[in-house]
Motif scaffolding. Structure first.
Motif, mmCIF file in Angstrom:
data_model
loop_
_atom_site.group_PDB
_atom_site.id
_atom_site.type_symbol
_atom_site.label_atom_id
_atom_site.label_comp_id
_atom_site.label_asym_id
_atom_site.label_seq_id
_atom_site.Cartn_x
_atom_site.Cartn_y
_atom_site.Cartn_z
ATOM 1 N N GLU A 86 0.830 -1.207 0.000
ATOM 2 C CA GLU A 86 0.000 0.000 0.000
ATOM 3 C C GLU A 86 0.865 1.259 0.000
ATOM 4 O O GLU A 86 0.580 2.222 -0.708
ATOM 5 C CB GLU A 86 -0.942 -0.006 1.208
ATOM 6 C CG GLU A 86 -1.997 -1.086 1.163
ATOM 7 C CD GLU A 86 -2.937 -0.935 -0.022
ATOM 8 O OE1 GLU A 86 -3.447 0.174 -0.237
ATOM 9 O OE2 GLU A 86 -3.169 -1.928 -0.732
ATOM 10 N N LEU A 87 1.909 1.256 0.804
ATOM 11 C CA LEU A 87 2.813 2.403 0.868
ATOM 12 C C LEU A 87 3.494 2.645 -0.478
ATOM 13 O O LEU A 87 3.590 3.779 -0.951
ATOM 14 C CB LEU A 87 3.861 2.195 1.954
ATOM 15 C CG LEU A 87 4.909 3.295 2.104
ATOM 16 C CD1 LEU A 87 4.277 4.629 2.430
ATOM 17 C CD2 LEU A 87 5.925 2.907 3.156
ATOM 18 N N LYS A 88 3.951 1.588 -1.121
ATOM 19 C CA LYS A 88 4.600 1.731 -2.427
ATOM 20 C C LYS A 88 3.647 2.308 -3.460
ATOM 21 O O LYS A 88 4.041 3.137 -4.282
ATOM 22 C CB LYS A 88 5.149 0.382 -2.897
ATOM 23 C CG LYS A 88 6.383 -0.036 -2.135
ATOM 24 C CD LYS A 88 6.868 -1.407 -2.566
ATOM 25 C CE LYS A 88 8.064 -1.829 -1.723
ATOM 26 N NZ LYS A 88 8.532 -3.170 -2.051
ATOM 27 N N LYS A 89 2.377 1.905 -3.427
ATOM 28 C CA LYS A 89 1.388 2.457 -4.354
ATOM 29 C C LYS A 89 1.220 3.958 -4.122
ATOM 30 O O LYS A 89 1.156 4.740 -5.068
ATOM 31 C CB LYS A 89 0.030 1.760 -4.192
ATOM 32 C CG LYS A 89 -0.023 0.387 -4.800
ATOM 33 C CD LYS A 89 -1.444 -0.150 -4.935
ATOM 34 C CE LYS A 89 -2.150 -0.330 -3.633
ATOM 35 N NZ LYS A 89 -3.434 -1.063 -3.736
ATOM 36 N N GLU A 90 1.154 4.358 -2.863
ATOM 37 C CA GLU A 90 0.984 5.781 -2.545
ATOM 38 C C GLU A 90 2.219 6.595 -2.932
ATOM 39 O O GLU A 90 2.106 7.682 -3.483
ATOM 40 C CB GLU A 90 0.667 5.961 -1.062
ATOM 41 C CG GLU A 90 -0.662 5.383 -0.657
ATOM 42 C CD GLU A 90 -1.844 6.003 -1.394
ATOM 43 O OE1 GLU A 90 -1.809 7.210 -1.720
ATOM 44 O OE2 GLU A 90 -2.809 5.265 -1.658
ATOM 45 N N LEU A 91 3.403 6.065 -2.638
ATOM 46 C CA LEU A 91 4.629 6.776 -2.994
ATOM 47 C C LEU A 91 4.768 6.934 -4.501
ATOM 48 O O LEU A 91 5.259 7.951 -4.986
ATOM 49 C CB LEU A 91 5.844 6.065 -2.406
ATOM 50 C CG LEU A 91 5.994 6.179 -0.893
ATOM 51 C CD1 LEU A 91 7.130 5.293 -0.409
ATOM 52 C CD2 LEU A 91 6.201 7.615 -0.463
ATOM 53 N N ALA A 92 4.310 5.948 -5.255
ATOM 54 C CA ALA A 92 4.363 6.037 -6.717
ATOM 55 C C ALA A 92 3.515 7.196 -7.222
ATOM 56 O O ALA A 92 3.894 7.878 -8.183
ATOM 57 C CB ALA A 92 3.905 4.717 -7.336
ATOM 58 N N LYS A 93 2.394 7.467 -6.580
ATOM 59 C CA LYS A 93 1.551 8.603 -6.973
ATOM 60 C C LYS A 93 2.303 9.921 -6.801
ATOM 61 O O LYS A 93 2.228 10.802 -7.639
ATOM 62 C CB LYS A 93 0.273 8.640 -6.138
ATOM 63 C CG LYS A 93 -0.680 7.512 -6.402
ATOM 64 C CD LYS A 93 -1.876 7.639 -5.472
ATOM 65 C CE LYS A 93 -2.771 6.436 -5.506
ATOM 66 N NZ LYS A 93 -3.878 6.557 -4.541
ATOM 67 N N TYR A 94 3.040 10.050 -5.707
ATOM 68 C CA TYR A 94 3.772 11.287 -5.448
ATOM 69 C C TYR A 94 4.990 11.413 -6.343
ATOM 70 O O TYR A 94 5.415 12.507 -6.677
ATOM 71 C CB TYR A 94 4.177 11.368 -3.971
ATOM 72 C CG TYR A 94 3.010 11.670 -3.086
ATOM 73 C CD1 TYR A 94 2.590 12.972 -2.870
ATOM 74 C CD2 TYR A 94 2.291 10.652 -2.475
ATOM 75 C CE1 TYR A 94 1.500 13.257 -2.088
ATOM 76 C CE2 TYR A 94 1.189 10.919 -1.686
ATOM 77 C CZ TYR A 94 0.802 12.223 -1.495
ATOM 78 O OH TYR A 94 -0.281 12.503 -0.716
ATOM 79 N N ALA A 95 5.559 10.311 -6.741
ATOM 80 C CA ALA A 95 6.753 10.332 -7.585
ATOM 81 C C ALA A 95 6.442 10.868 -8.981
ATOM 82 O O ALA A 95 7.336 11.368 -9.661
ATOM 83 C CB ALA A 95 7.364 8.938 -7.679
ATOM 84 N N LYS A 96 5.196 10.781 -9.412
ATOM 85 C CA LYS A 96 4.819 11.286 -10.733
ATOM 86 C C LYS A 96 4.990 12.790 -10.832
ATOM 87 O O LYS A 96 5.207 13.321 -11.908
ATOM 88 C CB LYS A 96 3.378 10.898 -11.059
ATOM 89 C CG LYS A 96 3.196 9.423 -11.289
ATOM 90 C CD LYS A 96 1.750 9.107 -11.595
ATOM 91 C CE LYS A 96 1.563 7.611 -11.737
ATOM 92 N NZ LYS A 96 0.163 7.267 -11.939
ATOM 93 N N GLY A 97 4.881 13.486 -9.726
ATOM 94 C CA GLY A 97 5.100 14.927 -9.714
ATOM 95 C C GLY A 97 3.984 15.749 -10.330
ATOM 96 O O GLY A 97 4.115 16.957 -10.467
#
Length: 102
Positions: A86-97
């Motif tokens: 779940e954390l990795k999915k959320e961090l991926a959203k923020y990484a898109k910028g």
């Protein structure tokens, strides 16, 4: 620190617990988000905060999000793997910028 049985909480109560802990241990000025569209955030804070400690504070923009598993499998490894996924999915959203969450 005592042991607390959090299994009796529902998702909303758990969210309120996390928000209260953030106000107490991060900064009293934490912005709390209620129900509705919040960009996947429970709270945010921008500025100097009491984290990681009063002696060594950090300054910046912080997004606070909690994940609550309604039916944990009672296996620490599998429950931990779920939380990391779940954390990795959320961090991926923020990484898109592309998200404008401020």
């Amino acid at each position: 620190m005592g042991d607390y049985n959090l299994s009796g909480l529902n998702p909303r109560d758990f969210e309120h617990l996390v928000q209260s802990l953030a106000k107490k241990h991060i900064a009293s000025g934490v912005t709390i988000f209620g129900d509705g569209r919040d960009g996947g955030r429970e709270a945010t804070y921008e500025g100097r905060m009491n984290y990681p400690s009063l002696a060594d504070p950090w300054s910046g923009y912080l997004v606070i999000q909690c994940k609550f598993r309604k039916r944990p499998v009672q296996d620490p490894i599998r429950d931990g793997q779920w939380a990391l996924k779940e954390l990795k999915k959320e961090l991926a959203k923020y990484a898109k910028g592309k998200r404008k969450l401020k």
